[in-house]
Motif scaffolding. Sequence first.
Motif, short mmCIF file in Angstrom:
data_model
loop_
_atom_site.label_atom_id
_atom_site.label_comp_id
_atom_site.label_asym_id
_atom_site.label_seq_id
_atom_site.Cartn_x
_atom_site.Cartn_y
_atom_site.Cartn_z
N ILE A 1 0.85 -1.18 0.00
CA ILE A 1 0.00 0.00 0.00
C ILE A 1 0.89 1.24 0.00
CG2 ILE A 1 -1.75 1.29 1.29
CD1 ILE A 1 -2.79 -1.36 2.32
N PRO A 2 0.68 2.18 -0.91
CA PRO A 2 1.53 3.39 -0.97
C PRO A 2 1.28 4.29 0.23
CG PRO A 2 -0.33 3.60 -2.46
CD PRO A 2 -0.38 2.19 -1.94
N ASN A 3 2.26 5.15 0.51
CA ASN A 3 2.08 6.12 1.58
C ASN A 3 0.90 7.02 1.29
OD1 ASN A 3 4.21 5.20 3.09
ND2 ASN A 3 5.67 6.70 2.33
N SER A 4 0.26 7.49 2.35
CA SER A 4 -0.91 8.35 2.18
C SER A 4 -0.52 9.68 1.54
CB SER A 4 -1.59 8.59 3.54
OG SER A 4 -0.75 9.36 4.37
N LEU A 5 -1.50 10.38 1.02
CA LEU A 5 -1.25 11.64 0.33
C LEU A 5 -0.63 12.68 1.26
CD1 LEU A 5 -4.59 11.86 -1.67
CD2 LEU A 5 -2.38 11.06 -2.49
N LEU A 6 -1.17 12.78 2.47
CA LEU A 6 -0.68 13.79 3.40
C LEU A 6 0.69 13.43 3.95
CD1 LEU A 6 -3.97 14.67 5.31
CD2 LEU A 6 -2.94 15.83 3.36
N TYR B 1 -7.86 4.71 2.65
CA TYR B 1 -7.37 4.01 1.46
C TYR B 1 -8.33 2.88 1.10
CZ TYR B 1 -4.32 1.42 -1.72
OH TYR B 1 -3.80 0.77 -2.81
N SER B 2 -8.79 2.87 -0.13
CA SER B 2 -9.65 1.80 -0.63
C SER B 2 -8.79 0.76 -1.34
CB SER B 2 -10.69 2.38 -1.60
OG SER B 2 -11.30 1.34 -2.35
N CYS C 1 -6.55 3.60 -3.98
CA CYS C 1 -6.26 5.03 -3.88
C CYS C 1 -6.60 5.55 -2.48
CB CYS C 1 -7.04 5.82 -4.94
SG CYS C 1 -8.83 5.79 -4.72
N TRP C 2 -5.91 6.64 -2.10
CA TRP C 2 -6.17 7.36 -0.86
C TRP C 2 -7.15 8.50 -1.14
CZ3 TRP C 2 -4.68 5.99 3.95
CH2 TRP C 2 -3.61 5.11 4.09
N ARG C 3 -7.92 8.84 -0.11
CA ARG C 3 -8.86 9.95 -0.22
C ARG C 3 -8.94 10.65 1.12
NH1 ARG C 3 -14.24 9.91 0.60
NH2 ARG C 3 -14.16 7.65 0.78
N THR C 4 -8.83 11.98 1.12
CA THR C 4 -8.93 12.76 2.36
C THR C 4 -10.39 13.04 2.66
OG1 THR C 4 -6.83 13.83 1.84
CG2 THR C 4 -8.20 14.87 3.51
N ILE C 5 -10.77 12.86 3.94
CA ILE C 5 -12.14 13.14 4.35
C ILE C 5 -12.12 14.23 5.41
CG2 ILE C 5 -12.87 10.80 3.78
CD1 ILE C 5 -12.91 10.17 6.75
N HIS C 6 -13.27 14.49 6.03
CA HIS C 6 -13.43 15.62 6.94
C HIS C 6 -12.58 15.47 8.20
CE1 HIS C 6 -15.80 13.16 9.74
NE2 HIS C 6 -16.38 12.66 8.68
N ASN C 7 -12.37 16.57 8.89
CA ASN C 7 -11.64 16.55 10.15
C ASN C 7 -12.51 15.94 11.24
OD1 ASN C 7 -9.88 18.05 8.66
ND2 ASN C 7 -10.34 19.98 9.65
N ILE C 8 -11.85 15.41 12.28
CA ILE C 8 -12.60 14.89 13.41
C ILE C 8 -13.07 16.03 14.31
CG2 ILE C 8 -12.53 13.36 15.41
CD1 ILE C 8 -10.37 11.77 14.09
N PHE C 9 -12.17 16.93 14.63
CA PHE C 9 -12.48 18.07 15.48
C PHE C 9 -12.06 19.35 14.75
CE2 PHE C 9 -13.57 15.45 18.98
CZ PHE C 9 -12.72 14.37 18.93
N PRO C 10 -12.92 19.89 13.89
CA PRO C 10 -12.50 20.97 12.99
C PRO C 10 -12.38 22.33 13.63
CG PRO C 10 -14.81 20.45 12.66
CD PRO C 10 -14.29 19.45 13.65
N GLY C 11 -13.09 22.60 14.72
CA GLY C 11 -13.13 23.96 15.25
C GLY C 11 -11.85 24.37 15.92
#
Length: 385
Positions: A144-149, A198-199, A204-214
């Motif tokens: 599995i490749p390294n994540s995007l971030l 990662y699917s 592929c990797w995909r970035t999703i929402h933050n856990i604690f965005p504020g």
Amino acid sequence: MNGRSKIPNLPEDIVNCILLELPVKSLSRFKSCCKSWRCSIDDADFIKFHLHKSSVDTSRQKFVFLNVNPQGETRQYKIVSTEASISGDSKFVYLDEPNIPGFCSNYKYIEVLSCSGLVFMMAYDPGYNMTLWNPAVGKYYKLIPNSLLSQKYFNPFSTSPVFGFAYDFVAEDYKVLCVHLYLKNDSLRHPRYFVEVYSVKNQCWRTIHNIFPGPSDPLPPHIYHDQVSLNGVIHRIAYNWTIHMIISFHLADEKFIVTPVPSTCGIKPTLYALGDRVCVLATVGEEILIWSPEKDSKTVWNCINKFPTLVSLIGKPSHSLSFAGNFMCVKDNGNILWRKLEGPFIEYDVRKNEYTEFKVTQVGDFIAKKALYVESLVSLKIPWD
């Protein structure tokens, strides 16, 4: 009669029912008996049913251990497997590792997670090396490749990411979760969690929402590495300076659920899967308590079991032995299995209030990681080759 016995021609559904009861090693051999058996064993529905039966049958569950041999600043790992019901006469075997140069060697840190018949391994030195494989048919694997971030702009202002691994039953896809804690300008003023998934199916990797965005929120909790994966949900214990909590990530809708842990759960509770529910183990005095939330409740918890800590059981005054980290599992017969630090196993008979100590020579003195898994026919050869 010609003196030869004739093999009865059993209906296909009966043959499949018999095959479903067999272990993976036997099924792998029987695929060469005839074309019809090979087609049945390779069938996707058969693989799913066999995995489901193995998952609910605790006698089919196995431990995979990572034994470590420190060599200077790096470590040499060996992978050992056994049945979950460890005893003095248990058979331990070294697994056939993927044919990857330097696999399980020269790493500073390694983590192993398991779900639905596959094992996910993440190694660090200093980048991340991720491997997905099936120990029952070890020659097939997926890198599995390294994540995007991880490849982009988070270093050096991000902490080591926390990984998760689970199976999405809705999408019928294995997925890897990567959670980064980003420290803006190398400061704790506005820390943020960023999450990637990662699917394996889509590769592929995909970035999703933050856990604690504020940015005005309190400091986000520290997420511990121990994982429990059940029914398409990844569970982790976390701590935010005042309380412990369970952070659950649901793969199907990609939502996080936070469940506070009872304040009576001690200093550092740990997660454990008991059947199809998540439980919390906590050291309270000289006892280990197992807590489980009531069905459909996030606030009501019940203490469903308790047993003595290892240190109180064997009567040795070592504070480090009192933590639940030495707890291995609850066996089929209800007994509690422990392992002493750098030493033998201990099985505690709950009914007789007695314990038996034994050592398994194939397991090294120091176990770096362990994971509970079930053997499966899940193929990593298709569709990646």
